[in-house]
Scaffold this active site. Structure first.
Site, short mmCIF file in Angstrom:
data_model
loop_
_atom_site.label_atom_id
_atom_site.label_comp_id
_atom_site.label_asym_id
_atom_site.label_seq_id
_atom_site.Cartn_x
_atom_site.Cartn_y
_atom_site.Cartn_z
CB SER A 16 -0.95 -0.04 1.20
OG SER A 16 -1.99 0.88 1.04
CG ASP A 67 -6.75 -2.44 -3.37
OD1 ASP A 67 -7.32 -1.73 -2.53
OD2 ASP A 67 -5.56 -2.80 -3.27
CG HIS A 123 -5.83 -2.49 0.30
ND1 HIS A 123 -5.08 -1.90 -0.70
CD2 HIS A 123 -5.26 -2.10 1.47
CE1 HIS A 123 -4.10 -1.18 -0.15
NE2 HIS A 123 -4.20 -1.28 1.15
#
Length: 709
Positions: free
Chosen positions: A561, A646, A681
């Site tokens: 991320s 995501d 995610h």
């Protein structure tokens, strides 16, 4: 025009890496469709902007899906020689997990609540027992059964009504963190007909046992925009909005005070916040502003029997604790309880009838301060390790003198303790069981300090198997994040043993942008100081090489991320330092994403990265954005992962990044992209499936080391 081909030459040929021979297969080539971006007099051509099509158009965009599938096929072929090894790793890691297990029960309002797992099952059962652990078990939710037929399944936000008869919970089957709320009658087992879509999944019950409040999301940006009220038996479409956030840089949420007396609405951005509240006995009341938002001031509210406590950074960089009467909450009535300290960051408060527990951070380590509300006496818990993580957990009961906390380190499995704040005695309730005979004494952990470019000392936590020799020959995986003030504390991982047992050293770089060393640590790694995060990480890598924990040919980096942004930046800035990089769901197209306010999270992030509509912010983030700074030079071996659904970092960022790298880089190193077509995610939702992702990561690293037997 041909979109791509596995046979086209792209300047990337395959190599033999220290014993593992990568298949002789040319990489995919993505089609180039020039797209111009002009802002502040600066024009940039983006040849892969078209990959946003699936996000904008949905399933009709087959060209994007075709490209991602081709990349997945390429990865599968390139890693085909490790398939058996990946399976070995997966079985090895799964064998350490106790499949039939049970969480430590916590007590709330007359019931003990816990989850339990069964052999071979991916999920869990959420259960309770009335009054005693010897009572009959009541299965509130069988998530194993609910998840059947879903590639992804998440159940969250379990919330019991004050009379213990109803339960609200949220379900997400897409992995975009957009939950549908359901209500279950715990006496009959039936679900109410009301289904509330597009929420965060959590509710706050009023004391009438029929009214609750929830947070509604914008269906496009997924921003939390409204707090709504629902009364059981009414039409969900008619739910009134009790609060709407007008500032799209703020996150909002609603929660019930532990004491059960109040319901809070919280609105906060990176630098300021605001709280509203009502009595939980009066759900029809209008919410009252606790204290109007103030520029550059954060505050959080905690209700005690006779007053509120306020944790705030007003004139206190590392926060302080104030108090005020229940009926006079504006700032003029705030009085100091715990003063600001330059060397101690105050992170949170757990309230009880006679005590508060203050979570603090000093010298990069967490600590718990127990304070009596009766006589003002205080003391700290002693943990006895050089590098560790301690945190309060599951303290949902207000009328108790027992605080529950978790403890772990790089060598100590996750442990749950109850601490009697009156008797000052701790009781170990459970320690994560690692099947197969784990011996913590067979591993060594250290705390080191690297010197940053500006002379600041950067902490490093690392662990290795006993017998390791510091001669530069060992492979080392350096992990980092460094954003949002999120501290990457040292914790135990049983899957990580598979890497340590094969000779790897694992290290965490506690770089600026996190909050390990106090609030200033965060301030010095965000906005116009963001590059400190990247140079800190590079300094940690160089330090570990200089101290012969590893060498350039054996140093690897991993981040996800915002940590994926870190990977992209350090790869551009110091490409020859790393032999391999794993970038998970990486935020690498910073400028384009921050310019597009239809993308989830963008407006919430302006206080973290800056708003590129501002000329100075634009050129600063452009100077480090990984996608913008790809050059015709050699890059390390890379494994990049993403998820089609995501909601945090959209799939097209890593996909564009990989495509541009393939077309630009000059080396013959391996570059792989894996897209999870069913997940988002956080990856897979099952408690075993995620191990397959770890097995892939480890197989990639060990293949580069020539160790896949």
């Amino acid at each position: 025009m041909i979109l791509l081909t596995l046979l086209a030459s792209c300047g990337e040929k395959n190599q033999e890496t220290q014993g593992y021979r990568w298949p002789d297969l040319k990489a995919p080539v993505a089609e180039k469709i020039p797209h111009e971006r002009t802002i502040h007099g600066d024009t940039v051509v983006d040849n892969y902007y078209w990959m946003i099509d699936y996000f904008k158009k949905g399933p009709d965009s087959t060209k994007v899906i075709d490209y991602l599938n081709t990349e997945n096929a390429y990865l599968d072929t390139m890693m085909s020689g490790t398939k058996e090894f990946q399976e070995t790793l997966f079985k090895e890691m799964r064998a350490r997990i106790k499949e039939k297990d049970e969480s430590v029960p916590y007590f709330k309002n007359g019931y003990f609540y816990y989850t339990r797992t069964e052999d071979g099952k991916q999920y869990f059962k959420y259960c309770r027992k009335k009054g005693s652990l010897d009572a009959t078990e009541e299965i509130l939710l069988d998530v194993d059964k609910m998840a059947e037929g879903h590639p992804y399944f998440s159940a969250t936000g379990f919330s019991i009504s004050p009379d213990n008869k109803l339960m609200a919970f949220g379900v997400d089957t897409v992995s975009r963190r957009e939950y549908t709320i359901f209500i279950k009658n715990l006496e009959t087992g039936a679900l109410y007909t009301e289904e509330i879509k597009g929420t965060t999944g959590a509710v706050a019950w009023a004391n009438d046992n029929k009214t609750f409040f929830y947070t509604a999301k914008n269906p496009v940006t997924l921003l939390t925009e409204k707090i709504k009220k629902h009364e059981l038996g009414t039409d969900v479409r008619m739910d009134p909005v009790v609060y709407e956030e007008k500032d799209n840089s703020n996150y909002i949420g609603v929660a019930r005070a532990k004491s059960g007396k109040f319901i809070y609405i919280y609105s906060g951005a990176t630098t300021s916040s605001e709280t509203r509240f009502i009595s939980a006995d009066k759900p029809s009341d209008l919410f009252k502003v606790f204290q109007p938002r103030m520029k550059d001031v954060l505050y959080e509210v905690t209700a005690l029997e006779d007053r509120f406590l306020i944790l705030t950074n007003r004139d206190a960089l590392n926060f302080k604790v104030m108090e005020c009467p229940l009926d006079k909450t504006d700032i003029e009535h705030w009085k100091e309880v715990i003063p600001h300290r330059k060397d101690v960051l105050l992170e949170g408060i757990d309230e009880f009838k006679d005590f508060i527990v203050v979570s603090e951070r000093k010298n990069g380590l967490t600590q718990l301060n127990i304070r009596s509300l009766r006589n003002g006496e205080e003391h700290y818990l002693d943990f006895g390790e050089a590098a560790y993580t301690a945190y309060t957990q599951a303290n949902v009961e207000y009328n108790t003198s027992i605080v529950r906390y978790g403890y772990t380190s790089l060598t100590t499995p996750s442990s749950t303790f109850d601490y009697d704040m009156v008797e000052k005695k701790k009781t170990l309730l459970k320690q994560q069981e690692v099947l197969g005979g784990y011996d913590p004494k067979a591993y060594v952990t250290e705390r080191l300090y690297a010197e940053a470019e500006d002379g600041v000392r950067i902490p490093i936590s690392l662990v290795y198997k006993k017998g390791f020799e510091r001669n530069g020959s060992a492979p080392l995986l350096l992990y980092g994040y460094g954003s949002y003030g999120a501290s990457m504390d040292p914790t135990f991982s049983s899957p990580r043993l598979s890497l340590l047992d094969r000779g790897f050293v694992f290290a965490i770089a506690h770089i600026r942008g996190g909050q390990e060393m106090g609030r200033q640590w965060y301030e010095d790694g965000k906005m116009m100081k963001k590059k400190n995060t990247f140079t800190d990480f590079i300094s940690c890598g160089k330090y570990l090489i200089n101290k012969q924990y590893t060498s350039k040919g054996h140093l690897y980096a991993q981040g996800g991320s915002a940590g994926g942004l870190l990977m992209g930046a350090v790869m551009n800035m110091a490409p020859d330092l790393w032999n391999g990089i794993i970038a998970q769901v990486p935020f690498v197209d910073v400028v384009n994403t921050m310019l597009d306010e239809t993308i989830p999270l963008t407006t919430n992030e302006f206080d973290e990265w800056g708003n590129p509509k501002n000329k100075e912010a634009y050129f600063y983030m452009k100077s480090y954005s990984p996608y913008e700074n790809i050059e015709a030079k050699a890059y390390p071996n890379m494994l990049v992962t993403t998820g089609l659904h995501d909601s945090q970092v959209q799939y097209f960022e890593p996909a564009k990044w990989v495509a541009k790298l393939r077309a630009t880089k000059t080396d013959k190193n391996v570059l792989l992209l894996k897209t999870e077509m069913d997940f988002g995610h956080g990856g897979a939702s099952g408690r075993f499936d995620y191990l397959k992702d770890i097995a892939l990561n480890y197989a990639f690293l060990l293949a580069l080391e020539g160790n896949v037997e």
